[in-house]
Design a protein around this motif. Structure first.
Motif, PDB file in Angstrom:
ATOM      1  N   LEU A   1      48.873  -8.735 -14.090  1.00  0.00           N
ATOM      2  CA  LEU A   1      48.713  -7.270 -13.867  1.00  0.00           C
ATOM      3  C   LEU A   1      50.147  -6.579 -13.537  1.00  0.00           C
ATOM      4  CD1 LEU A   1      47.002  -4.732 -13.736  1.00  0.00           C
ATOM      5  CD2 LEU A   1      46.558  -5.569 -11.202  1.00  0.00           C
ATOM      6  N   GLY A   2      50.743  -7.308 -12.610  1.00  0.00           N
ATOM      7  CA  GLY A   2      52.242  -6.546 -12.318  1.00  0.00           C
ATOM      8  C   GLY A   2      53.207  -6.537 -13.081  1.00  0.00           C
ATOM      9  N   ILE A   3      53.267  -7.364 -14.161  1.00  0.00           N
ATOM     10  CA  ILE A   3      54.099  -7.068 -15.324  1.00  0.00           C
ATOM     11  C   ILE A   3      53.555  -5.962 -16.234  1.00  0.00           C
ATOM     12  CG2 ILE A   3      54.612  -8.317 -17.610  1.00  0.00           C
ATOM     13  CD1 ILE A   3      54.558 -10.993 -16.149  1.00  0.00           C
ATOM     14  N   TRP A   4      52.245  -5.729 -16.481  1.00  0.00           N
ATOM     15  CA  TRP A   4      51.759  -4.593 -17.193  1.00  0.00           C
ATOM     16  C   TRP A   4      52.225  -3.477 -16.205  1.00  0.00           C
ATOM     17  CZ3 TRP A   4      47.960  -1.096 -15.914  1.00  0.00           C
ATOM     18  CH2 TRP A   4      47.558  -0.157 -17.024  1.00  0.00           C
ATOM     19  N   LEU A   5      51.872  -3.436 -15.033  1.00  0.00           N
ATOM     20  CA  LEU A   5      52.225  -2.163 -14.446  1.00  0.00           C
ATOM     21  C   LEU A   5      53.844  -1.783 -14.312  1.00  0.00           C
ATOM     22  CD1 LEU A   5      50.018  -2.677 -11.202  1.00  0.00           C
ATOM     23  CD2 LEU A   5      49.561  -0.926 -12.880  1.00  0.00           C
ATOM     24  N   LEU A   6      54.700  -2.865 -14.229  1.00  0.00           N
ATOM     25  CA  LEU A   6      55.969  -2.569 -14.055  1.00  0.00           C
ATOM     26  C   LEU A   6      56.458  -1.840 -15.340  1.00  0.00           C
ATOM     27  CD1 LEU A   6      57.441  -5.970 -12.872  1.00  0.00           C
ATOM     28  CD2 LEU A   6      57.730  -3.726 -11.788  1.00  0.00           C
ATOM     29  N   GLY A   7      55.737  -1.890 -16.320  1.00  0.00           N
ATOM     30  CA  GLY A   7      55.985  -0.855 -17.567  1.00  0.00           C
ATOM     31  C   GLY A   7      55.336   0.341 -17.471  1.00  0.00           C
ATOM     32  N   ARG A   8      54.889   0.682 -16.422  1.00  0.00           N
ATOM     33  CA  ARG A   8      54.327   1.906 -16.186  1.00  0.00           C
ATOM     34  C   ARG A   8      54.359   2.734 -15.045  1.00  0.00           C
ATOM     35  NH1 ARG A   8      51.976  -1.361 -19.578  1.00  0.00           N
ATOM     36  NH2 ARG A   8      50.887  -0.793 -21.292  1.00  0.00           N
ATOM     37  N   MET A   9      54.936   1.976 -14.039  1.00  0.00           N
ATOM     38  CA  MET A   9      55.154   2.564 -12.750  1.00  0.00           C
ATOM     39  C   MET A   9      56.480   2.075 -12.162  1.00  0.00           C
ATOM     40  SD  MET A   9      51.717   1.169 -10.202  1.00  0.00           S
ATOM     41  CE  MET A   9      52.665   2.121  -8.708  1.00  0.00           C
ATOM     42  N   ASP A  10      57.131   3.154 -11.384  1.00  0.00           N
ATOM     43  CA  ASP A  10      58.187   2.969 -10.739  1.00  0.00           C
ATOM     44  C   ASP A  10      58.316   1.757  -9.585  1.00  0.00           C
ATOM     45  OD1 ASP A  10      59.343   5.128 -12.189  1.00  0.00           O
ATOM     46  OD2 ASP A  10      59.235   6.522 -10.565  1.00  0.00           O
ATOM     47  N   ARG A  11      59.340   1.081  -9.495  1.00  0.00           N
ATOM     48  CA  ARG A  11      59.459  -0.050  -8.790  1.00  0.00           C
ATOM     49  C   ARG A  11      59.149   0.202  -7.340  1.00  0.00           C
ATOM     50  NH1 ARG A  11      60.925  -1.749 -13.795  1.00  0.00           N
ATOM     51  NH2 ARG A  11      63.229  -2.231 -14.093  1.00  0.00           N
ATOM     52  N   ARG A  12      59.813   1.383  -6.730  1.00  0.00           N
ATOM     53  CA  ARG A  12      59.469   1.356  -5.429  1.00  0.00           C
ATOM     54  C   ARG A  12      58.222   1.739  -4.804  1.00  0.00           C
ATOM     55  NH1 ARG A  12      60.263   6.171  -2.050  1.00  0.00           N
ATOM     56  NH2 ARG A  12      61.016   5.782  -0.194  1.00  0.00           N
ATOM     57  N   PRO A  13      57.264   2.645  -5.499  1.00  0.00           N
ATOM     58  CA  PRO A  13      55.845   2.686  -5.308  1.00  0.00           C
ATOM     59  C   PRO A  13      55.285   1.419  -5.126  1.00  0.00           C
ATOM     60  CG  PRO A  13      56.506   4.492  -6.709  1.00  0.00           C
ATOM     61  CD  PRO A  13      57.671   3.482  -6.686  1.00  0.00           C
ATOM     62  N   MET A  14      55.417   0.462  -6.042  1.00  0.00           N
ATOM     63  CA  MET A  14      54.635  -0.653  -6.159  1.00  0.00           C
ATOM     64  C   MET A  14      55.115  -1.421  -5.089  1.00  0.00           C
ATOM     65  SD  MET A  14      54.749  -2.049 -10.239  1.00  0.00           S
ATOM     66  CE  MET A  14      53.996  -3.748  -9.935  1.00  0.00           C
ATOM     67  N   LEU A  15      56.201  -1.591  -4.807  1.00  0.00           N
ATOM     68  CA  LEU A  15      56.588  -2.345  -3.526  1.00  0.00           C
ATOM     69  C   LEU A  15      55.846  -1.842  -2.172  1.00  0.00           C
ATOM     70  CD1 LEU A  15      58.473  -4.601  -2.865  1.00  0.00           C
ATOM     71  CD2 LEU A  15      60.302  -3.015  -2.446  1.00  0.00           C
ATOM     72  N   MET A  16      55.731  -0.385  -1.971  1.00  0.00           N
ATOM     73  CA  MET A  16      55.232   0.132  -0.826  1.00  0.00           C
ATOM     74  C   MET A  16      53.691  -0.277  -0.817  1.00  0.00           C
ATOM     75  SD  MET A  16      56.962   2.158   1.096  1.00  0.00           S
ATOM     76  CE  MET A  16      55.790   3.457   1.539  1.00  0.00           C
ATOM     77  N   ILE A  17      52.928  -0.019  -2.071  1.00  0.00           N
ATOM     78  CA  ILE A  17      51.726  -0.531  -2.204  1.00  0.00           C
ATOM     79  C   ILE A  17      51.285  -1.854  -1.852  1.00  0.00           C
ATOM     80  CG2 ILE A  17      49.592  -0.633  -3.794  1.00  0.00           C
ATOM     81  CD1 ILE A  17      50.886   1.798  -5.366  1.00  0.00           C
ATOM     82  N   GLY A  18      52.096  -2.566  -2.324  1.00  0.00           N
ATOM     83  CA  GLY A  18      51.951  -4.265  -2.052  1.00  0.00           C
ATOM     84  C   GLY A  18      52.217  -4.740  -0.639  1.00  0.00           C
ATOM     85  N   GLN A  19      52.989  -3.831  -0.269  1.00  0.00           N
ATOM     86  CA  GLN A  19      53.326  -4.039   1.699  1.00  0.00           C
ATOM     87  C   GLN A  19      52.081  -3.581   2.111  1.00  0.00           C
ATOM     88  OE1 GLN A  19      55.685  -5.789   3.014  1.00  0.00           O
ATOM     89  NE2 GLN A  19      57.021  -6.297   1.474  1.00  0.00           N
ATOM     90  N   LEU A  20      51.551  -2.348   1.894  1.00  0.00           N
ATOM     91  CA  LEU A  20      50.402  -1.958   2.631  1.00  0.00           C
ATOM     92  C   LEU A  20      49.224  -2.620   2.575  1.00  0.00           C
ATOM     93  CD1 LEU A  20      50.877   1.738   1.969  1.00  0.00           C
ATOM     94  CD2 LEU A  20      51.032   0.864   4.194  1.00  0.00           C
TER      95      LEU A  20
END
Length: 488
Positions: free
Chosen positions: A329-348
């Motif tokens: 899922l993360g690989i799929w999201l990396l093609g559609r989302m910016d890196r920084r928001p993904m990192l924030m969501i993961g940490q939360l």
């Protein structure tokens, strides 16, 4: 810090390396094969770090481990990985990414064999340390190799294939542990069968890399431009390979003039020093979630929560399965989302899951309800960790450093990452023994809040740029008017 994404993206779209013409099928197949073979280093990384999870309870009885020596056996690999990351990064900058991966395959093989045959705790600690040298070297070299050989628009997906192979290796370890334990029962030495399996992918990696190309960007950094172009033509259309080489060559010449790379730059080049600070922070944020307490001690955590030993081994496979699915899922999201928001969501997400593990360990009585509640939260934790934090971490560390010091810069960050990992692996059993499992996870939840704050304040966005345009952008971002003028 201001976000300069729009300007950088605009510049990238007009640059020669931004050509996105579709390469012929043989070229696409070649890129897939290169990615598959190189990521066997990630598979070994995952298996060798995950196998201790199920092997440790049996090893503990055979070798007579105390809580301290249990932590030492687990964390000796991590200490080796810290040194392997540092020296592996330097060696890959000097000798080449491909040669380094070939050497690491041999260390993986002999390290796994040493662990399998270890007659006592002392030999096991040394063998795990040697194996850690390969794990650390692979954690630095493989992502850099993939980043440098990938087209800009596919870099996120291809580099994070390594993370997919890491969690696949961990799932394989958890599965083989459960199967071997099921067939072996309580017979002595079954942990040796769990460990020896890691020699097989090491053989595949070594033979596979014999026929793989060197990184074109590393070749360009050594002024071997004809060889760099030949490699680019293996994995790009001819038109794009020539355009990309022009861009890479221009930056290689500039780096050669400024002598970018190495320890001297940490003292004399302020923007690189600030960039290394950001990279180190990203590495620490990935580890203070406590992810490797789940990877190394997941079976014991589930046993403490109420599962039997055999049930905990089987239930732990769920952690491996969710890690693989979340990484996909993360690989799929990396093609559609910016890196920084993904990192924030993961940490939360991971911070919330850790908090709930602590709450359930206190609020629910020992038994089946608590066992399944803790399992549900470990699965939730891993979904956020492996679906967002881990793939973004390794990808960003492979992206942010200048070409001539990419291996070195990532190596410095990986040293810190592995030393934090080492400290957590060594102290986790002692903490659980001293303050209890719930209080231990509350500590990790507090550290998670600090990680969220760091990402929000300091981490830049890197998506949508070629490595060359990203280098130019980050140099501008982290250079201040008061900095001394560059040499040359």
């Amino acid at each position: 810090m201001t976000d300069v994404k729009d300007d950088a993206t605009a510049g990238t779209e007009s640059s020669p390396a931004a050509l996105t013409d579709d390469p012929p099928p043989p070229v696409r197949r070649r890129l897939r094969v290169v990615t598959l073979i190189a990521t066997f280093g990630g598979l070994l990384f995952g298996y060798d770090t995950g196998v201790i999870n199920g092997a440790l309870p049996y090893m503990k009885d055979d070798l007579g481990l105390s809580p301290f020596t249990e932590g030492l056996v687990t964390s000796s690999l991590l200490f080796g990985a810290a040194l392997g990351a540092l020296f592996g990064g330097r060696l890959s900058d000097r000798r080449g990414r491909r040669k380094n991966i070939l050497m690491l395959a041999l260390i993986f093989f002999f390290g796994a064999l040493g662990c399998t045959l270890a007659p006592n705790t002392e030999v096991m600690v040394v063998a795990r340390f040697v194996l850690g040298l390969a794990v650390g070297g692979a954690s630095v070299t493989v992502p850099v190799y993939l980043a440098e050989i990938s087209p800009a628009e596919k870099r996120g997906g291809l580099v994070t294939r390594n993370e997919l192979m890491i969690v696949t290796g961990q799932l394989a370890a958890f599965t083989f542990n459960a199967v071997i334990a099921g067939f072996g029962g309580e017979s002595g030495g079954i942990w040796r069968w769990m460990l020896v399996i890691a020699t097989l992918p090491a053989v595949v990696l070594w033979f596979g890399m014999l026929v793989m190309p060197e990184s074109p960007r590393w070749l360009a950094s050594q002024t071997r431009y004809a060889e760099a172009l030949a490699v680019l033509k293996q994995v790009r259309s001819e038109r794009r390979a020539e355009a990309e080489l022009r861009e890479v060559t221009g930056l290689a010449v500039a780096d050669e003039r400024s002598k970018a790379g190495g320890w001297a730059d940490l003292r004399t080049v302020p923007w690189i020093r600030r960039l290394v600070f950001v990279g180190v922070g990203i590495a620490i944020c990935q580890q203070v979630t406590g992810v490797n307490t789940i990877m190394y001690y997941g079976t014991q955590i589930l046993t403490d929560a109420g599962f039997t030993s055999d049930s905990a081994l089987t239930a732990n496979i769920a952690n491996g399965v969710i890690s693989v699915l979340a990484t996909l899922l993360g690989i799929w999201l990396l093609g559609r989302m910016d890196r920084r928001p993904m990192l924030m969501i993961g940490q939360l997400g991971t911070t919330g899951a850790l908090l709930m593990i602590g709450v359930f360990s206190v609020a629910l009585p020992e038994g089946t309800p608590r066992a399944y509640a803790v399992l549900a939260m470990t699965v939730t934790f891993l979904a956020f960790q492996q679906g967002a934090i881990s793939p973004v971490t390794w990808l960003m560390l492979a992206e942010i450093f200048p070409m001539r010091m990419r291996g070195f810069g990532m190596g410095v960050c990986a040293v810190v990452l592995w030393m934090v990992n080492f400290a957590i692996g060594l102290t986790f059993p002692v903490l659980v023994d001293g303050i209890g499992i719930s209080a231990t996870f509350f500590v990790f939840a507090v550290l998670g809040i600090g990680a969220v704050t760091f990402v929000k304040l300091h981490v830049p966005e890197t998506r949508g740029r070629s490595l060359e345009s990203l280098q130019t952008e980050l140099q501008a971002r982290y250079t201040r008017p008061s900095d001394p003028a560059p040499a040359g």
